[in-house]
Write a protein that holds these residues in place. Structure first.
Motif, short mmCIF file in Angstrom:
data_model
loop_
_atom_site.label_atom_id
_atom_site.label_comp_id
_atom_site.label_asym_id
_atom_site.label_seq_id
_atom_site.Cartn_x
_atom_site.Cartn_y
_atom_site.Cartn_z
N GLN A 103 0.84 -1.20 0.00
CA GLN A 103 0.00 0.00 0.00
C GLN A 103 0.88 1.25 0.00
O GLN A 103 1.96 1.24 0.59
CB GLN A 103 -0.92 -0.01 1.23
N PRO A 104 0.46 2.34 -0.64
CA PRO A 104 -0.78 2.45 -1.41
C PRO A 104 -0.67 1.70 -2.74
O PRO A 104 0.39 1.69 -3.36
CB PRO A 104 -0.93 3.94 -1.63
N ARG A 105 -1.75 1.12 -3.15
CA ARG A 105 -1.80 0.40 -4.41
C ARG A 105 -1.90 1.42 -5.55
O ARG A 105 -2.72 2.33 -5.50
CB ARG A 105 -3.02 -0.52 -4.40
N PRO A 106 -1.06 1.28 -6.59
CA PRO A 106 -1.12 2.24 -7.68
C PRO A 106 -2.44 2.12 -8.45
O PRO A 106 -3.07 1.05 -8.46
CB PRO A 106 0.06 1.86 -8.57
N GLU A 107 -2.85 3.20 -9.06
CA GLU A 107 -4.05 3.15 -9.88
C GLU A 107 -3.84 2.21 -11.05
O GLU A 107 -2.74 2.07 -11.57
CB GLU A 107 -4.40 4.55 -10.39
N GLY A 108 -4.91 1.57 -11.47
CA GLY A 108 -4.83 0.65 -12.59
C GLY A 108 -5.31 -0.74 -12.20
O GLY A 108 -5.98 -0.92 -11.19
N ARG A 109 -4.94 -1.70 -13.01
CA ARG A 109 -5.40 -3.07 -12.78
C ARG A 109 -4.40 -4.06 -13.36
O ARG A 109 -3.54 -3.70 -14.17
CB ARG A 109 -6.76 -3.29 -13.44
N ALA A 110 -4.56 -5.30 -12.95
CA ALA A 110 -3.74 -6.38 -13.49
C ALA A 110 -4.55 -7.16 -14.52
O ALA A 110 -5.77 -7.28 -14.40
CB ALA A 110 -3.31 -7.33 -12.37
N ARG A 111 -3.85 -7.67 -15.52
CA ARG A 111 -4.49 -8.57 -16.48
C ARG A 111 -3.44 -9.53 -17.03
O ARG A 111 -2.23 -9.23 -17.03
CB ARG A 111 -5.16 -7.81 -17.62
N ILE A 112 -3.90 -10.67 -17.51
CA ILE A 112 -3.02 -11.67 -18.10
C ILE A 112 -2.66 -11.24 -19.53
O ILE A 112 -3.55 -10.88 -20.31
CB ILE A 112 -3.68 -13.06 -18.12
N ALA A 113 -1.39 -11.29 -19.85
CA ALA A 113 -0.95 -10.94 -21.21
C ALA A 113 -1.47 -11.96 -22.21
O ALA A 113 -1.55 -13.16 -21.93
CB ALA A 113 0.58 -10.89 -21.26
N ASP A 114 -1.82 -11.47 -23.40
CA ASP A 114 -2.34 -12.34 -24.45
C ASP A 114 -1.59 -12.10 -25.76
O ASP A 114 -0.57 -11.40 -25.79
CB ASP A 114 -3.85 -12.16 -24.62
N ASP A 115 -2.11 -12.68 -26.85
CA ASP A 115 -1.41 -12.59 -28.13
C ASP A 115 -1.17 -11.15 -28.58
O ASP A 115 -0.17 -10.87 -29.24
CB ASP A 115 -2.22 -13.32 -29.21
N GLY A 116 -2.07 -10.25 -28.21
CA GLY A 116 -1.90 -8.86 -28.60
C GLY A 116 -0.74 -8.18 -27.92
O GLY A 116 -0.33 -7.08 -28.33
N ASP A 117 -0.20 -8.80 -26.88
CA ASP A 117 0.93 -8.22 -26.14
C ASP A 117 2.27 -8.80 -26.55
O ASP A 117 3.30 -8.48 -25.93
CB ASP A 117 0.73 -8.45 -24.63
N ARG A 118 2.28 -9.65 -27.58
CA ARG A 118 3.51 -10.38 -27.90
C ARG A 118 4.70 -9.44 -28.16
O ARG A 118 5.80 -9.65 -27.64
CB ARG A 118 3.27 -11.29 -29.11
N ALA A 119 4.49 -8.41 -28.98
CA ALA A 119 5.61 -7.51 -29.30
C ALA A 119 6.12 -6.81 -28.04
O ALA A 119 7.34 -6.64 -27.86
CB ALA A 119 5.18 -6.49 -30.35
N LEU A 120 5.22 -6.40 -27.16
CA LEU A 120 5.63 -5.76 -25.92
C LEU A 120 6.43 -6.72 -25.05
O LEU A 120 7.47 -6.34 -24.49
CB LEU A 120 4.40 -5.28 -25.15
N LEU A 121 5.98 -7.96 -24.92
CA LEU A 121 6.69 -8.93 -24.10
C LEU A 121 8.08 -9.21 -24.66
O LEU A 121 9.05 -9.32 -23.90
CB LEU A 121 5.89 -10.24 -24.00
N GLU A 122 8.18 -9.33 -25.98
CA GLU A 122 9.49 -9.55 -26.58
C GLU A 122 10.44 -8.40 -26.25
O GLU A 122 11.60 -8.62 -25.87
CB GLU A 122 9.35 -9.68 -28.10
N ARG A 123 9.96 -7.19 -26.39
CA ARG A 123 10.81 -6.03 -26.15
C ARG A 123 11.22 -5.95 -24.68
O ARG A 123 12.40 -5.76 -24.36
CB ARG A 123 10.09 -4.75 -26.56
N TRP A 124 10.25 -6.11 -23.80
CA TRP A 124 10.57 -6.00 -22.38
C TRP A 124 11.45 -7.14 -21.90
O TRP A 124 12.33 -6.93 -21.06
CB TRP A 124 9.28 -5.93 -21.56
N TYR A 125 11.25 -8.34 -22.43
CA TYR A 125 12.12 -9.44 -22.03
C TYR A 125 13.55 -9.19 -22.49
O TYR A 125 14.51 -9.44 -21.75
CB TYR A 125 11.64 -10.78 -22.57
N GLY A 126 13.71 -8.67 -23.71
CA GLY A 126 15.04 -8.34 -24.18
C GLY A 126 15.71 -7.28 -23.31
O GLY A 126 16.90 -7.39 -22.99
N GLU A 127 14.95 -6.26 -22.90
CA GLU A 127 15.49 -5.23 -22.02
C GLU A 127 15.86 -5.82 -20.66
O GLU A 127 16.92 -5.49 -20.09
CB GLU A 127 14.47 -4.11 -21.85
#
Length: 300
Positions: A145-169
């Motif tokens: 706490q305090p919990r940041p604004e926003g929400r959690a969600r499971i990554a899906d196929d639409g997030d593939r490019a983001l996951l690739e980039r972040w994993y590389g970083e």
């Protein structure tokens, strides 16, 4: 088989038939071998790199009981369970016979140090500590706490490019730039719902927390990553707490994670969430002056 004779194989099924019960008996301490062999079964023997993985089993006392296990998935350091000094010497002798470079060793702190010293005596190659780690286990979960604004969600196929980039970083940041392919990693994690994203109220992802598939009653939270410009806002803690909550809700007995002991911020954060220390580990890198091939180039 003599008391300190290592049996090596490239056959994953053979290795698991010999060492599976040993690994499952202490799932927290053996989390790396459990999760890595599970990934190799799911995604293929070259998931971690183009070279064939090598597995090892140490049996002794004439009773066939497994005393230790080894996993080497190049280009990563070989990972080993706890060893006596004598067994560490025997392992260094055996590893020196492999026809591909052994880049380093990881395992319980004292074992990794003993193998690195034995490797230096055996080959003349020096070793340096790349990272000192601490393994944690989730006790009672507490959401920061305090919990940041926003929400959690499971990554899906639409997030593939983001996951690739972040994993590389992430891989570059922790010194694993020569590790597995980011696209293969993203595909594997999406396939089992293994990445939780924290996103702001407008739907912008700002942090991720990954989790390995459950095996032997344990999962490991990895990696946790927030881009540099977004850190210090509670996103990583929120994502980690959510992935931990989901694993507990699924009935997982052991929820684990490793930290870099050189990073006091992450160690403090995970303890705040409810993770408690289990054991210390170390990753050693070997110098390039050791032997590359022996025994006519044959693999054991």
């Amino acid at each position: 088989m003599s008391p300190e004779n290592w049996y090596l194989t490239e056959d994953l099924d053979d290795f698991l038939a010999r060492a599976g019960d040993f690994l499952s008996a202490q799932p927290a301490l053996h989390t790396v071998l459990l999760t890595t062999t599970d990934a190799l079964r799911r995604r293929g023997r070259h998931f971690y790199g183009p070279e064939d993985p090598v597995f090892g089993v140490l049996e002794g006392n004439g009773d066939g009981r497994v005393r230790a296990a080894l996993l080497h998935t190049p280009p990563f350091p070989a990972h080993v369970t706890a060893l006596t000094p004598v067994a560490a010497d025997a392992l260094a002798d055996r590893l020196a016979e492999l026809d591909h470079t052994v880049s380093g060793i990881s395992g319980p702190r004292e074992t990794a140090e003993a193998v690195a010293a034995a490797w230096r005596r055996r080959t003349g190659a020096t070793g340096t500590v790349q990272q000192r780690q601490r393994l944690y286990r989730l006790a009672e979960l507490t959401v920061p706490q305090p919990r940041p604004e926003g929400r959690a969600r499971i990554a899906d196929d639409g997030d593939r490019a983001l996951l690739e980039r972040w994993y590389g970083e992430f891989a570059q940041a922790v010194g694993n730039g020569a590790g597995r392919d980011p696209a293969a990693w993203a595909d594997a994690r999406i396939a089992h719902g293994g990445v939780t994203l924290w996103e702001t109220p407008d739907g912008t992802p700002v942090s991720l927390a990954g989790v390995t598939p459950e095996t032997a009653g344990q999962v490991r939270v990895a990696p946790v990553y927030t881009p540099a410009g977004l850190r210090g806002r509670g996103y990583a803690g929120a994502a980690t707490a959510e992935v931990s909550r989901a694993a507990r809700a699924a009935g997982t007995a052991e929820i684990l994670l490793f930290t870099d002991l050189a990073n006091p911020t992450s160690n403090a954060l995970y303890q705040l969430i409810g993770y408690r220390p289990v054991a210390d580990f170390a990753v050693w890198r070997f110098g390039a002056d050791g032997p590359k091939k022996t025994d006519g180039g044959r693999r054991p």
